[in-house]
Design an enzyme around this catalytic site. Structure first.
Site, PDB file in Angstrom:
ATOM      1  N   LYS A   1      15.436  -8.530  -5.523  1.00 29.96           N
ATOM      2  CA  LYS A   1      15.307  -7.644  -6.569  1.00 29.96           C
ATOM      3  C   LYS A   1      16.373  -7.939  -7.751  1.00 29.96           C
ATOM      4  O   LYS A   1      17.483  -7.999  -7.433  1.00 29.96           O
ATOM      5  CB  LYS A   1      15.501  -6.172  -6.025  1.00 29.96           C
ATOM      6  CG  LYS A   1      14.708  -5.813  -5.239  1.00 29.96           C
ATOM      7  CD  LYS A   1      14.842  -4.579  -4.657  1.00 29.96           C
ATOM      8  CE  LYS A   1      14.055  -4.019  -3.594  1.00 29.96           C
ATOM      9  NZ  LYS A   1      14.171  -2.572  -2.939  1.00 29.96           N
TER      10      LYS A   1
ATOM     11  N   GLU B   1       8.783  -1.243   5.643  1.00 27.11           N
ATOM     12  CA  GLU B   1      10.009  -1.041   5.066  1.00 27.11           C
ATOM     13  C   GLU B   1      10.991  -0.338   6.262  1.00 27.11           C
ATOM     14  O   GLU B   1      10.664   0.370   6.802  1.00 27.11           O
ATOM     15  CB  GLU B   1       9.801   0.078   3.887  1.00 27.11           C
ATOM     16  CG  GLU B   1      11.088   0.486   3.301  1.00 27.11           C
ATOM     17  CD  GLU B   1      10.638   1.463   1.879  1.00 27.11           C
ATOM     18  OE1 GLU B   1      11.501   1.214   0.952  1.00 27.11           O
ATOM     19  OE2 GLU B   1      10.048   2.345   2.057  1.00 27.11           O
TER      20      GLU B   1
ATOM     21  N   GLN C   1       6.141  -8.405  -9.223  1.00 29.40           N
ATOM     22  CA  GLN C   1       6.392  -7.131  -9.325  1.00 29.40           C
ATOM     23  C   GLN C   1       7.429  -6.523 -10.006  1.00 29.40           C
ATOM     24  O   GLN C   1       8.545  -6.987  -9.781  1.00 29.40           O
ATOM     25  CB  GLN C   1       5.885  -6.377  -7.924  1.00 29.40           C
ATOM     26  CG  GLN C   1       5.782  -4.757  -8.227  1.00 29.40           C
ATOM     27  CD  GLN C   1       5.654  -4.239  -6.742  1.00 29.40           C
ATOM     28  OE1 GLN C   1       5.349  -4.832  -5.838  1.00 29.40           O
ATOM     29  NE2 GLN C   1       5.809  -3.032  -6.476  1.00 29.40           N
TER      30      GLN C   1
ATOM     31  N   LYS D   1      12.573  10.454   4.060  1.00 29.87           N
ATOM     32  CA  LYS D   1      13.025   9.074   4.841  1.00 29.87           C
ATOM     33  C   LYS D   1      14.310   8.757   4.878  1.00 29.87           C
ATOM     34  O   LYS D   1      14.773   7.983   5.611  1.00 29.87           O
ATOM     35  CB  LYS D   1      11.926   7.803   4.343  1.00 29.87           C
ATOM     36  CG  LYS D   1      12.362   7.262   3.024  1.00 29.87           C
ATOM     37  CD  LYS D   1      11.553   5.992   2.758  1.00 29.87           C
ATOM     38  CE  LYS D   1      11.750   5.715   1.368  1.00 29.87           C
ATOM     39  NZ  LYS D   1      10.786   4.797   0.873  1.00 29.87           N
TER      40      LYS D   1
ATOM     41  N   HIS E   1      17.168   0.569   1.445  1.00 28.13           N
ATOM     42  CA  HIS E   1      16.009   0.153   1.777  1.00 28.13           C
ATOM     43  C   HIS E   1      15.739  -1.437   1.749  1.00 28.13           C
ATOM     44  O   HIS E   1      16.680  -1.948   1.073  1.00 28.13           O
ATOM     45  CB  HIS E   1      14.817   0.457   0.799  1.00 28.13           C
ATOM     46  CG  HIS E   1      14.819   2.180   0.522  1.00 28.13           C
ATOM     47  ND1 HIS E   1      14.517   2.641  -0.620  1.00 28.13           N
ATOM     48  CD2 HIS E   1      15.042   3.148   1.230  1.00 28.13           C
ATOM     49  CE1 HIS E   1      14.469   4.071  -0.625  1.00 28.13           C
ATOM     50  NE2 HIS E   1      14.910   4.113   0.465  1.00 28.13           N
TER      51      HIS E   1
ATOM     52  N   ASN F   1       9.166  -2.701 -11.189  1.00 24.58           N
ATOM     53  CA  ASN F   1       8.961  -1.192 -10.933  1.00 24.58           C
ATOM     54  C   ASN F   1       9.959  -0.711 -12.083  1.00 24.58           C
ATOM     55  O   ASN F   1      10.898  -1.144 -12.460  1.00 24.58           O
ATOM     56  CB  ASN F   1       9.453  -0.917  -9.527  1.00 24.58           C
ATOM     57  CG  ASN F   1       8.544  -1.716  -8.445  1.00 24.58           C
ATOM     58  OD1 ASN F   1       7.231  -1.700  -8.705  1.00 24.58           O
ATOM     59  ND2 ASN F   1       9.273  -2.160  -7.549  1.00 24.58           N
TER      60      ASN F   1
ATOM     61  N   ARG G   1      19.010   7.023  -3.811  1.00 27.42           N
ATOM     62  CA  ARG G   1      17.743   6.235  -3.388  1.00 27.42           C
ATOM     63  C   ARG G   1      18.118   5.065  -2.569  1.00 27.42           C
ATOM     64  O   ARG G   1      18.803   4.103  -2.915  1.00 27.42           O
ATOM     65  CB  ARG G   1      16.877   5.894  -4.383  1.00 27.42           C
ATOM     66  CG  ARG G   1      16.203   6.828  -5.143  1.00 27.42           C
ATOM     67  CD  ARG G   1      15.233   6.424  -6.182  1.00 27.42           C
ATOM     68  NE  ARG G   1      14.873   7.407  -7.026  1.00 27.42           N
ATOM     69  CZ  ARG G   1      13.656   8.222  -6.742  1.00 27.42           C
ATOM     70  NH1 ARG G   1      13.088   8.234  -5.572  1.00 27.42           N
ATOM     71  NH2 ARG G   1      13.444   9.325  -7.677  1.00 27.42           N
TER      72      ARG G   1
ATOM     73  N   TYR H   1      13.322  -2.876 -12.150  1.00 30.74           N
ATOM     74  CA  TYR H   1      13.741  -4.070 -11.187  1.00 30.74           C
ATOM     75  C   TYR H   1      12.418  -4.829 -10.977  1.00 30.74           C
ATOM     76  O   TYR H   1      11.383  -4.198 -10.836  1.00 30.74           O
ATOM     77  CB  TYR H   1      14.132  -3.627  -9.800  1.00 30.74           C
ATOM     78  CG  TYR H   1      13.496  -2.515  -8.872  1.00 30.74           C
ATOM     79  CD1 TYR H   1      12.920  -3.048  -7.890  1.00 30.74           C
ATOM     80  CD2 TYR H   1      13.487  -1.144  -9.379  1.00 30.74           C
ATOM     81  CE1 TYR H   1      12.326  -2.081  -7.326  1.00 30.74           C
ATOM     82  CE2 TYR H   1      12.905  -0.380  -8.394  1.00 30.74           C
ATOM     83  CZ  TYR H   1      12.117  -0.726  -7.435  1.00 30.74           C
ATOM     84  OH  TYR H   1      11.586   0.218  -6.558  1.00 30.74           O
TER      85      TYR H   1
ATOM     86  N   HIS I   1      19.237  -2.242  -0.198  1.00 25.02           N
ATOM     87  CA  HIS I   1      19.580  -1.874  -1.521  1.00 25.02           C
ATOM     88  C   HIS I   1      19.223  -0.496  -1.687  1.00 25.02           C
ATOM     89  O   HIS I   1      18.372   0.022  -1.127  1.00 25.02           O
ATOM     90  CB  HIS I   1      18.589  -2.714  -2.408  1.00 25.02           C
ATOM     91  CG  HIS I   1      18.841  -2.422  -3.951  1.00 25.02           C
ATOM     92  ND1 HIS I   1      17.855  -1.438  -4.462  1.00 25.02           N
ATOM     93  CD2 HIS I   1      19.751  -2.544  -4.700  1.00 25.02           C
ATOM     94  CE1 HIS I   1      18.305  -1.249  -5.870  1.00 25.02           C
ATOM     95  NE2 HIS I   1      19.545  -1.838  -5.808  1.00 25.02           N
TER      96      HIS I   1
ATOM     97  N   ARG J   1      22.037  -1.405 -37.061  1.00 27.84           N
ATOM     98  CA  ARG J   1      20.868  -1.158 -36.945  1.00 27.84           C
ATOM     99  C   ARG J   1      20.118  -1.320 -35.371  1.00 27.84           C
ATOM    100  O   ARG J   1      19.232  -0.389 -35.375  1.00 27.84           O
ATOM    101  CB  ARG J   1      19.944  -2.485 -37.430  1.00 27.84           C
ATOM    102  CG  ARG J   1      20.180  -2.470 -39.024  1.00 27.84           C
ATOM    103  CD  ARG J   1      19.459  -3.992 -39.665  1.00 27.84           C
ATOM    104  NE  ARG J   1      20.005  -4.983 -39.039  1.00 27.84           N
ATOM    105  CZ  ARG J   1      19.516  -6.218 -38.840  1.00 27.84           C
ATOM    106  NH1 ARG J   1      18.206  -6.356 -38.916  1.00 27.84           N
ATOM    107  NH2 ARG J   1      19.973  -7.292 -38.117  1.00 27.84           N
TER     108      ARG J   1
END
Length: 181
Positions: free
Chosen positions: A70, A141, A46, A168, A61, A48, A58, A130, A117, A23
């Site tokens: 994170k 940042e 938070q 960036k 950062h 995201n 990505r 995350y 990361h 299932r």
């Protein structure tokens, strides 16, 4: 859940116990009591969710103020996820951990505060979720150059195809020039 050590003591792979049958499946993705005991005591503020196409990279950062720990996972697709230690006082300063996270393996990675990361999408697309220990603060940042030769990150890129980067990330700092903690 199983907490797996990595080459960097503070970075952990978290492998859930999955209960499945014809299932479908069920798994716990987070328990504060287990996380605090097996990893580190943190409060997440938070969460995201992003979706990216194949070949998107990505990162890498981090935030100098309002530093973010994170807890990352993939809900669809597959990525190569990387955490780089930016803590100058750490014995693993400048070292990194790279892990494949996917909807199939259901693994998560704990990336503590003080780490850069990033991730590279290996599948046709990927959805990435995350939790963060502090709020996003773009004014604090820093973007570290993803292919800095000093870091020697072995990204699983498709031969002959450059990853797709944000503006960036194309102008990220070299590790030697990047501010640390």
């Amino acid at each position: 859940m199983k907490y797996i050590e990595t080459e960097i003591n503070d970075v952990k792979i978290i492998e859930p116990q999955v209960f499945g049958d014809e299932r479908g499946f069920f798994m716990e993705t987070f328990r504060v009591d287990e996380f605090n005991k097996s990893c580190v005591e943190r409060h997440f503020v938070q969460e995201n969710h992003s979706k990216s196409a194949h070949g998107i990279l990505r990162g890498l950062h981090y935030q100098l103020k309002q530093t973010q720990g994170k807890l990352v996972r993939v809900t669809s697709g597959e990525v190569y996820d990387v955490a780089v230690d930016m803590r100058k006082s750490s014995p693993t300063y400048g070292q990194h951990v790279g892990v494949i996270l996917s909807a199939e393996n259901k693994r998560q990675l704990w990336v503590p505060e003080g780490f850069a990361h990033g991730f590279y999408v290996m599948s046709e697309s990927a959805e990435f979720v995350y939790k963060c220990t502090d709020y996003y603060a773009p004014e604090h940042e820093v973007s570290l150059l993803w292919n800095d030769p000093e870091l020697k990150i072995n990204w699983p890129l498709v031969e002959g195809i450059s990853p797709s980067l944000s503006a960036k990330d194309k102008v990220g700092l070299l590790f030697a020039d990047a501010p640390s903690f």
